[in-house]
Write an enzyme that holds these catalytic residues in place. Structure first.
Site, PDB file in Angstrom:
ATOM      1  N   TRP A   1       0.818  -1.221   0.000  1.00 41.31           N
ATOM      2  CA  TRP A   1       0.000   0.000   0.000  1.00 41.31           C
ATOM      3  C   TRP A   1       0.842   1.257   0.000  1.00 41.31           C
ATOM      4  O   TRP A   1       0.525   2.235  -0.674  1.00 41.31           O
ATOM      5  CB  TRP A   1      -1.026  -0.016   1.141  1.00 41.31           C
TER       6      TRP A   1
ATOM      7  N   ASP B   1      -1.689   6.808   6.254  1.00 35.58           N
ATOM      8  CA  ASP B   1      -2.808   6.044   5.674  1.00 35.58           C
ATOM      9  C   ASP B   1      -3.201   4.986   6.702  1.00 35.58           C
ATOM     10  O   ASP B   1      -2.617   3.910   6.757  1.00 35.58           O
ATOM     11  CB  ASP B   1      -2.348   5.385   4.365  1.00 35.58           C
TER      12      ASP B   1
ATOM     13  N   LYS C   1     -12.947  -1.218   6.757  1.00 32.30           N
ATOM     14  CA  LYS C   1     -12.293  -2.246   7.578  1.00 32.30           C
ATOM     15  C   LYS C   1     -12.764  -2.119   9.024  1.00 32.30           C
ATOM     16  O   LYS C   1     -13.488  -2.962   9.510  1.00 32.30           O
ATOM     17  CB  LYS C   1     -10.780  -2.138   7.465  1.00 32.30           C
TER      18      LYS C   1
HETATM   19  N1  PMP Z   1      -4.405   1.687   1.960  1.00 34.37           N
HETATM   20  C1  PMP Z   1      -4.512   0.574   2.707  1.00 34.37           C
HETATM   21  C2  PMP Z   1      -3.582   0.400   3.885  1.00 34.37           C
HETATM   22  C3  PMP Z   1      -5.473  -0.391   2.399  1.00 34.37           C
HETATM   23  O1  PMP Z   1      -5.576  -1.503   3.135  1.00 34.37           O
HETATM   24  C4  PMP Z   1      -6.343  -0.178   1.306  1.00 34.37           C
HETATM   25  C5  PMP Z   1      -7.444  -1.142   0.934  1.00 34.37           C
HETATM   26  N2  PMP Z   1      -7.254  -2.436   1.195  1.00 34.37           N
HETATM   27  C6  PMP Z   1      -6.176   0.972   0.538  1.00 34.37           C
HETATM   28  C7  PMP Z   1      -5.210   1.899   0.904  1.00 34.37           C
HETATM   29  C8  PMP Z   1      -7.049   1.266  -0.643  1.00 34.37           C
HETATM   30  O2  PMP Z   1      -8.275   1.642  -0.144  1.00 34.37           O
HETATM   31  P1  PMP Z   1      -9.530   2.003  -1.038  1.00 34.37           P
HETATM   32  O3  PMP Z   1      -9.985   0.712  -1.656  1.00 34.37           O
HETATM   33  O4  PMP Z   1     -10.495   2.549  -0.022  1.00 34.37           O
HETATM   34  O5  PMP Z   1      -9.119   2.993  -2.040  1.00 34.37           O
END
Ligand code: PMP
Length: 360
Positions: A102, A172, A196
């Protein structure tokens, strides 16, 4: 009613009490004769829902008065771009700690909008640890330092807040927000997709220090600019009203259940149960260095990957679902967010023991 133990990484398990309350209120919210889904976002009913949600969130996280809380859309992925738009010029340097999938995505996207720089990258250790701060190369003139406190795929979590040496710290927190108390005052911007630990997909939380508002570069789309969003109470357009409402119910549930200190204690207990079972077996393993292991997402592999498919299908028969690892890494992963009861983790540990006896 039948409910599985849902170990999905997200969208993920929600507290049963919240779902039941939502069911109770789905056709007639508090005598309004309307579903929350049917309300004007500017009407008195939804205004009350939105206010309560924000005030409960502020209480849970002890958000200081010099921070704005925004309830946006577009997911954490949109924030990968919003952050450089709001905090950096095209020629500014922004530092990123890369600790897994991520944070890699975040730095790649930011690189399209500013001079995103990798200040530390644990690629050399296959992302199973966080490099010690004295090995980071931070630029003192960076517009901000970005990190991902919990890598949802790799199961690597920071158990400390990085010292950004005076530049705004951006986090994030998609997969560990509300899992424990945090000191908001250390951060410039925190963002998180809701799906989550907070509620349904479609809602993105941003907590931003007020002195960082109004710095967005020329040409920033208004929907991505924190300042007009903050001025409009997150309602420059129609927000994700139902997700906002459910997140509000989750915040209320957290307050009713002891707040974040209690969550942290429970989360530590659940994670310990799972990691101990993995470490004590010769059949399962988790590669992450002990002091960086995630309390929320626990990846693991079986001694023989040939057994993965039958492990997953037998787990599913035992109502232990969504244990498949992320498609990019394979193996297994158990996500154990706030709403996963300790009994679910115990059932999983029992199942793992049973499986090891049969196949190990
Ligand atoms: N950052 C992290 C740490 C994540 O776990 C996720 C989704 N699994 C995201 C970003 C992306 O999130 P979104 O699908 O809400 O764009």
């Amino acid at each position: 009613m039948s409910r599985i133990y849902n170990f999905s990484a997200g969208p993920a398990v929600l507290p049963l009490e919240v779902l039941e309350q939502a069911r109770e209120e789905i056709t007639d919210w508090h005598g309004s004769g309307m579903s929350v889904m049917e309300m004007s976002h500017r009407g008195p009913e939804f205004t009350a829902i939105a206010r309560q949600a924000e005030s409960d969130l502020r209480e849970l996280l002890a958000v200081p008065d010099d921070y704005k809380v925004l309830f946006l859309q577009g997911g954490a992925t949109t924030q990968f771009a919003c952050v450089p738009f709001n905090l950096a010029q095209a020629d500014s340097v922004a530092d990123y700690l890369v600790t897994g999938s991520w944070s890699k995505k975040a730095v790649t996207e930011a690189g399209r909008f500013c001079r995103a720089r990798i200040a530390a990258d644990s690629a050399t250790t296959a992302y199973v640890e966080i490099l010690p701060p004295d090995e980071w190369s931070l630029d003192p003139d960076a517009a901000y330092l970005h990190y991902t406190p919990n890598e949802t795929i790799g199961g690597v979590e920071f158990h400390f807040v990085p010292d950004s040496r005076g530049v705004p710290l951006v986090a994030d927190m998609s997969s560990n927000i509300l899992s424990r108390p945090i000191d908001i005052g250390k951060f410039g911007v925190i963002y998180a997709g809701a799906q989550k630990n907070m509620g349904p997909a479609g809602l993105t939380l941003v907590i931003v220090r007020k002195n960082l508002l109004g710095l967005a570069r020329e040409g920033t789309p208004r929907m991505m600019d924190y300042a007009p969003m903050a001025a409009a109470g997150s309602m420059l357009n129609t927000p994700s009203t139902y997700s906002w409402y459910i997140a509000g119910l989750v915040f209320g549930w957290l307050l009713d259940n002891g707040g974040l200190e209690q969550m942290e204690q429970q989360n530590r207990g659940k994670a310990k149960l799972l990691y101990s079972a993995i470490d004590q077996s010769g059949f399962y393993s988790n590669p992450v260095r002990e002091d960086c292991r995630s309390l929320m997402n626990v990846p693991f592999t079986l001694a023989d990957a040939e057994l993965d498919a039958s492990f997953l299908s037998q787990a599913a028969e035992a109502d232990l679902r969504n244990l498949k690892g992320h498609r990019s890494v394979g193996g297994m992963r158990a996500s154990i967010y706030n709403a996963m009861p300790a009994e679910g983790v115990q059932a999983r540990v029992d199942f793992m023991g049973d499986c090891e006896q049969r196949y190990g």
